[in-house]
Enzyme design. Structure first.
Site, mmCIF file in Angstrom:
data_model
loop_
_atom_site.group_PDB
_atom_site.id
_atom_site.type_symbol
_atom_site.label_atom_id
_atom_site.label_comp_id
_atom_site.label_asym_id
_atom_site.label_seq_id
_atom_site.Cartn_x
_atom_site.Cartn_y
_atom_site.Cartn_z
ATOM 1 C CB THR A 129 -0.911 -0.975 10.558
ATOM 2 O OG1 THR A 129 0.008 0.127 10.563
ATOM 3 C CG2 THR A 129 -0.341 -2.012 9.612
ATOM 4 C CG HIS A 130 -6.096 -1.578 12.850
ATOM 5 N ND1 HIS A 130 -6.657 -0.980 13.948
ATOM 6 C CD2 HIS A 130 -4.930 -2.113 13.280
ATOM 7 C CE1 HIS A 130 -5.858 -1.147 14.998
ATOM 8 N NE2 HIS A 130 -4.798 -1.824 14.611
ATOM 9 C CG ASN A 131 -3.994 -1.515 5.874
ATOM 10 O OD1 ASN A 131 -3.234 -1.726 6.809
ATOM 11 N ND2 ASN A 131 -3.891 -0.489 5.084
#
Lengths: 570, 255
Positions: free
Chosen positions: A499-501
């Site tokens: 979820t490291h966008n």
């Protein structure tokens, strides 16, 4: 017709880490802050019975309801984007505290190299090291300038850790000592040292001991229960906005939190924002909330989307390379290694989200890139986050994925495998970006955000290099079978990755190539501050939260300055 | 008092205190408080029923949840059951899908949010996508199961002139493999989509908390030495040896 409410000083759109930090800092100094959160309220008492893998980790109880809002996705600009109909590759937060509730708590600082990446890369390797389609740029701020804000965020959340031998200079030690050493972290460290690397205990926001932060908020000691990632903490021991900055804001009397309030538009007069329009998602009623300053605090996707639907800032055009909103979307490259152990069983069901050990020897510019065909790298870590049985059915290569043999082997290896994972940096590329989808709409009639993204040559080369390094460590750890993870040919929206966008509303020193300055103040709307990993011009080889938190404190300082003097802060 | 006991007591107390904020309000508050303060035994040591939740009612016992709330045709359920057992068969490690109650788990899931895809984006237009774009069918999950089971039955009749659940294991595997490879035409979706959903659902049923109807007696967890819900491993996390811990489910909050 929207009902117009009395004007306030500040509105935050979203109430997670960034919305909470902005609210706490400005409300403490006397400004009236309203926090608009699209989801429900929640805190520690809601997590008493949270040890339910199916409900939280498989059905995503705490994450975004995609029936209401999602994105569309395609690999390349010449394809038709289609809706991400269910969560997969990343898990967007929704509800009070945002993803700050269900994060793992791995809290790093980006490297000094990250903030001056173009300058430092060209200086050392020449102008041709970076290809023309890679939109790599300096951040408009240096590590040294940002250091006090890193320190501030770490004190707020009470990080348990020890310095990375290869990280940036620190003004202070971590507020609490590292988490416990386990058989697994010890084995990783010993193997890494034998290979000449520099391991250290992962900086953790699951606290090694009870801690009171400078705002007077209490964070409890981690119990190593093994339910961190995708779960809320029933002990209040994994630091979240809900146990720190949100209560801090509330205690001032200057903060009003409105849940179930979904912002659909920033009202903009061509120079400044005048307020926001939002929907009470329970009643359908529309409100207009005028404000002197607006902070977009929805991490990445909705920061970009709201600017595009509100027509603030110039949208990025991948053909001409002009415009800024939606530009430099980055993700993360995740090489790694799986080791199967025939003679040992590990207590992998115990753990904490940020219990682990890391080496930075292959991260940033900590090694010579003269002879490799990529820049940057990644942190390489072993973690003991608590392996749960639905999600973990490890089998060696060439094992069937169902039936008798699968069952027997997935049970046998469940406690007999370890995983070394790297978080590889992701470099911006011309055709990787976000804009508005022309076809699909959300539950409020607004266009969905459209993501165009694929892996690049840089990504695949980095993946291969760092993956092999992780396997060398795994072999040294004594695994009987070592499997090096292979890079996917194309980015796939289905399997969970990270979820490291990042990116989409990036910071910089030049209004032509960035959307916000180094206070995260918009060049095109001086009273709008866009806070989140949306500001990252590229993504580094670490979890983003530490740097997001630091930038949020920097933005809060900028907003306070702006409330007094107005105008551009740089 | 062990760490574990202390934790349960502490959190219950904290929970009840905090819950007074919502008592009488949200439905979730009332139910949980009832469950926590409802005592289990009366003075004579007889099992007492909580009036607030109905907990301990004879009719509410585990076995009586073994009934169908989604499937209507018994044969469909038998076909589903046979397929789940091939994916996760009984062996020397312990029970297979049927023994764990997985078919009932799936039936119950198909009747609710999961089956009705209530949290998925189901708006059109629908186009077939690339593999990297994920699920793009207008069918809800329970409709995918309907179609998949219908075609398991048809394929079985066509290939072997027998009902699927009457085939021998290898024949069942042969048909399931065809589904896995996307070779069987389904209406509105692909057979590999059905197979993939089915495989995931079997593992979810085998290893989720028993409250969902599978993982009977925590046998799924016992096979993997997974202890389920444990309040704390603080005193064990540094242990050098492997720890076998008696598993515990979420039901512990209601005893």
């Amino acid at each position: 017709m929207a009902k117009k409410l009395p004007k306030v000083d500040v509105v935050t759109i979203g109430v997670g880490w960034t919305g909470g930090i902005i609210a706490a800092e400005l409300a403490k100094q006397g400004l009236k802050v309203v926090g608009l959160e699209r989801g429900a309220s929640r805190s520690t008492k809601d997590f008493l019975m949270v040890h339910d893998e199916y409900r939280y980790a498989i059905r995503y109880e705490l994450m975004q309801d995609t029936s209401k809002e999602t994105i569309t996705f395609r690999n390349a600009p010449n394809e038709r984007a289609l809706p991400m109909r269910q969560l997969g590759s990343f898990l967007i937060g929704e509800g009070l505290g945002g993803a700050g509730v269900h994060w793992n708590g791995q809290n790093f600082r980006f490297l000094p190299y990250d903030f001056q990446i173009r300058t430092m890369t060209e200086k050392k390797y020449g102008k041709n090291k970076i290809g023309a389609d890679y939109l790599i740029q300096d951040w408009g701020i240096t590590y040294d300038q940002l250091e006090p804000y890193f320190d501030r965020f770490e004190k707020t959340i009470g990080v348990s850790g020890e310095p990375s031998p290869l990280g940036g200079q620190r003004s202070n030690a971590y507020p609490t000592p590292p988490m416990k050493e386990t058989v697994i972290t010890k084995r990783f460290k010993e193997a890494s040292k034998k290979l000449g690397l520099h391991p250290y205990h992962m900086p953790s926001a699951n606290l090694s001991k009870a801690y009171k932060n400078p705002d007077g908020e209490q964070i409890n000691a981690c119990q190593y229960c093994g339910f961190c990632e995708r779960f809320g903490c029933e002990y209040g021991a994994k630091t979240s906005p809900n146990v720190t900055v949100i209560p801090t804001a509330e205690k001032t009397g200057n903060y009003e939190l409105r849940t179930h309030s979904n912002v659909t538009r920033i009202l903009y007069d061509g120079k400044k924002a005048t307020g926001v329009r939002y929907v009470d998602v329970l009643t359908g009623e529309e409100f207009e909330q005028p404000a002197d300053m607006i902070a977009l605090t929805s991490y990445v996707m909705n920061n970009a989307k709201l600017l595009l639907t509100s027509k603030i800032g110039k949208p990025y055009d991948p053909n001409s390379g002009t415009g800024v909103i939606g530009k430099n979307y980055c993700y993360q490259i995740l090489p790694g290694s799986v080791g199967f152990f025939e003679k040992e069983q590990f207590n992998t069901f115990m753990g904490a989200g940020a219990l682990g050990a890391t080496v930075d020897d292959f991260n940033g510019d900590n090694f010579d890139h003269s002879d490799v065909d990529f820049i940057h790298g990644g942190s390489v870590s072993i973690t003991q986050t608590g392996l749960r049985p639905i999600q973990n059915n490890p089998v060696p290569p060439d094992t069937p994925t169902w039936g008798k043999e699968f069952k027997a082997k997935s049970i046998h290896y469940y406690n007999r495998f370890l995983n070394i994972g790297a978080q590889g940096a992701s470099m911006p590329f011309r055709r990787n970006y976000m804009d508005l989808d022309p076809t699909y709409k959300d539950a409020y009639g607004e266009p969905l955000l459209r993501l165009t993204y694929d892996f690049t040559e840089q990504d695949k080369n980095l993946f291969k290099f760092v993956g092999e390094k992780s396997s060398e460590i795994m072999k040294e750890m004594g695994a009987d079978t070592v499997v090096t993870i292979k890079s996917a040919e194309k980015y796939n929206i289905v399997p969970y990755q990270t979820t490291h966008n990042t990116g989409g509303v990036i910071m910089g020193a030049d209004p032509n190539t960035s959307a916000v300055n180094n206070y995260l103040q918009m060049w095109d709307a001086e009273n709008v501050f866009v806070v989140g990993a949306s500001a990252f011009p590229h993504n580094s080889g670490y979890n983003p939260t530490g740097t997001v938190g630091a930038l949020a404190y920097r933005a809060a300082e900028g907003m306070m300055k702006y409330s007094k003097q107005g105008g551009s802060l740089v | 008092m062990t760490d574990k006991d202390q934790k349960v007591t502490m959190t219950r107390r904290r929970f009840i205190r905090n819950s007074s904020l919502v008592a009488g309000g949200a439905a979730i508050g009332g139910g949980l408080i009832g469950a926590l303060i409802g005592t289990n035994l009366d003075n004579d040591g007889k099992v007492k029923t909580s009036h607030e939740t109905g907990h301990n009612q004879q009719e509410n016992s585990e076995a009586s949840t073994r009934a169908l709330i989604y499937f209507t045709d018994r044969e469909d359920f038998q076909v589903l059951s046979a397929a789940t057992e091939r994916i996760f068969p009984e062996d020397e490690n312990g029970p297979g899908a049927i023994g764990l109650g997985v078919p009932y788990y799936i039936d119950h899931q198909l009747a609710g949010n999961y089956g009705n895809s209530t949290r998925e984006y189901m708006q059109g237009p629908f186009f077939p996508g690339t593999e990297t774009q994920g699920y793009q069918s207008p069918l809800k999950r329970n409709q995918v199961f309907n179609e998949g089971i219908r075609m398991l039955k048809e394929t079985s009749q066509k290939n072997y002139n027998k009902k699927f659940d009457e085939l021998d294991g290898e024949q069942q595997d042969e048909i399931l493999s065809q589904f896995e490879q996307g070779k069987v035409p389904l209406r509105g979706t692909d057979s590999n989509v059905f197979f993939s959903l089915l495989r995931s659902a079997v593992l979810e049923g085998a290893y989720s908390d028993p409250v969902y109807g599978g993982n009977a007696n925590m046998e799924g967890w016992k096979m993997k030495n997974f202890p389920g819900h444990q309040a704390s491993y603080l005193s064990q996390i540094e242990a050098k040896e492997f720890k076998k811990i008696k598993p515990q489910s979420l039901h512990v909050f209601h005893k």
